[in-house]
Design an enzyme around this catalytic site. Structure first.
Site, short mmCIF file in Angstrom:
data_model
loop_
_atom_site.label_atom_id
_atom_site.label_comp_id
_atom_site.label_asym_id
_atom_site.label_seq_id
_atom_site.Cartn_x
_atom_site.Cartn_y
_atom_site.Cartn_z
N GLU A 143 0.76 -1.42 -0.08
CA GLU A 143 -0.11 -0.05 0.08
C GLU A 143 0.72 1.29 0.05
OE1 GLU A 143 -2.84 -0.13 3.09
OE2 GLU A 143 -4.07 -1.61 2.18
N GLU A 330 -5.72 -8.22 0.02
CA GLU A 330 -6.63 -7.76 0.91
C GLU A 330 -7.88 -7.39 0.83
OE1 GLU A 330 -4.95 -4.78 3.72
OE2 GLU A 330 -2.86 -5.72 3.63
O1 IFM Z 1 -5.20 -3.57 8.93
C1 IFM Z 1 -4.84 -2.58 7.66
C2 IFM Z 1 -3.60 -3.02 6.84
O2 IFM Z 1 -2.36 -3.11 7.63
C3 IFM Z 1 -3.35 -2.38 5.68
N1 IFM Z 1 -4.48 -2.46 4.78
C4 IFM Z 1 -5.92 -2.11 5.50
C5 IFM Z 1 -5.83 -2.97 6.65
C6 IFM Z 1 -7.30 -2.53 7.37
O3 IFM Z 1 -7.24 -1.13 7.70
#
Ligand code: IFM
Length: 421
Positions: A143, A330
């Protein structure tokens, strides 16, 4: 399923680990990662949970300061820890998917410094040497946009800066670090895959008058990173927007974009929600704001639940960037219900359905790792935000598989999506 080191490990001083930029950075919750899920001590128990949940792959990250406590000195005990963890995963029949950087930066380093790129390349190369014989899939960096936005523009995440120019410079160095790591892997192995995990959000204008800002924000969140990594160029429109705010991007050197686009075997997609955009010349550096539909269902963090936008995102990636394989790295929701978390089950069903729809439209999705295995340290928002398929009682460190975990296990075992009962 996925986790990241700082969010679960705790044990910040164990076995020679050095401090990371998050060790003393407490966000608005005041919580810290000092204990978290005590994973550094309880990792065997957690891997057994994975096994009970029937998943065939586990995405986790390595804490860079355990391996290189000050960014350059090697600490063998840190290497040994992940060695044992990877071996145990393989014994359990779970494929490790390893993220090298999920925000756990050795305290002396800073992404606005170009030298950090080379420190990262050294760290990545050391990981490939140590674990490359057992890890088939690597993710370099998690990210970039969130690191830039929260860490360097808004100051809500470590290192807590508020400087637009330094933010876009940090983002460039993070992209460059990805490219350098890819080069290091390619120089060593041909049998492992490498990709990047981007926080991506499909954009929609609130009205016809907002089309320009929806496209502009798409440049800021998505195209800046995707174009760089997959096409080897920054999009002209967004470059102009950045330069209007921060001046010439003269930290981008000749050859950088070739390095950044050194090659991806897959793209990791972290998807949480769409962005509905409205023009607002008064807001932020670019004159837009994210609005929300008052009718939309929401998570307990207030995030809109928009599964169909995930199909749009995946189809768009294929249309605009070709047939690069996509790993959903994710996707999850903050839902404070346990152990009977009916809303998370519905969230899962909706999003997995959206992924299947994209696959049926020909998008090459190669996997899905839900965020997250268990409740954990949600950065500046602390322990109140729960994303886990397994509940963690932080007072007792007792773990309880939620109904959503059982539902997910059923899907994983059957390798088929079933509507919840
Ligand atoms: O927990 C975070 C993760 O570390 C990075 N992406 C989003 C998730 C939820 O906010």
């Amino acid at each position: 399923m996925g986790t990241s080191a700082f969010q679960i490990e705790g044990a910040l001083d164990a076995d020679g680990r050095g401090p990371s930029i998050w060790d003393r950075f407490a966000g608005e919750s005041g919580d810290t990662g000092a204990v978290a899920c005590d994973h550094y001590n309880r990792w065997r128990e957690h891997l057994d949970l994975l096994s009970q949940l029937g998943v065939n792959a586990y995405r986790f990250s390595i804490a860079w300061p355990r391996l290189f406590p000050d960014g350059s000195r090697r600490e063998q005990r840190g290497f040994d820890h992940y060695d044992r963890l990877i071996d145990r995963l393989l014994e359990l029949g779970v494929t490790p998917i390893v993220t090298l950087y999920h925000w756990c930066l050795p305290q002396p380093l800073d992404w606005t410094e170009r030298d950090t790129v080379e420190r990262f390349a050294e760290y990545a190369a050391a990981c490939f040497d140590a674990y490359g014989d057992r890890v088939p899939r690597w993710i370099t960096i998690n990210e970039h946009w969130i690191v830039m936005l929260l860490g360097y523009q808004l100051g809500l995440h470590a290192p807590g800066r508020r400087d637009h120019r330094r933010a876009v410079e940090a983002a460039h160095n993070l992209l460059l670090a990805h490219g350098r790591a890819v080069q290091e892997l390619r120089a060593r192995r041909r049998d492992a895959q490498v990709g990047i995990a981007f926080a991506l959000a499909p954009h929609y204008p609130e009205s016809d008058a907002d089309r320009d800002v929806a496209w502009g924000s798409d440049g800021y969140v998505n195209r800046w990173f995707l174009d760089a990594a997959l096409k080897g160029s920054y999009p002209d429109d967004m470059r102009e927007r950045w330069e209007a705010v921060v001046g010439p991007l003269d930290f981008v050197r000749d050859g950088d974009l070739e390095t950044i686009a050194a090659g991806n075997d897959f793209v990791g997609v972290n998807y949480y929600a769409r962005r509905l955009m409205r023009a607002n010349p008064e807001r932020g550096p670019f004159g837009w704001e994210v609005v929300s539909d008052p009718e939309a269902p929401r998570t307990d963090a207030g995030t809109e639940i928009t599964p169909l936008a995930l199909t749009d995102l995946l189809v768009r990636l294929r249309d605009d960037y070709g047939d690069v394989p996509i790993l959903i790295t994710e996707n999850g929701a903050c839902i404070d219900e346990a152990p009977h978390d009916e809303r998370r089950i519905r969230f899962l069903y909706g999003h997995l359905w959206a992924v299947l729809d994209a696959i049926e439209q020909g998008v090459p999705v190669i996997g899905y790792t839900h965020w997250s295995l268990m409740d954990n340290f949600e950065w500046a928002l602390g322990y109140a935000q729960r994303f886990g398929l397994v509940h963690v009682d932080y007072a007792t460190q007792r773990r309880t598989i939620k109904d959503s975990g059982r539902y997910y296990a059923g899907i994983a075992r059957a390798n088929a999506l079933e509507a919840p009962a």
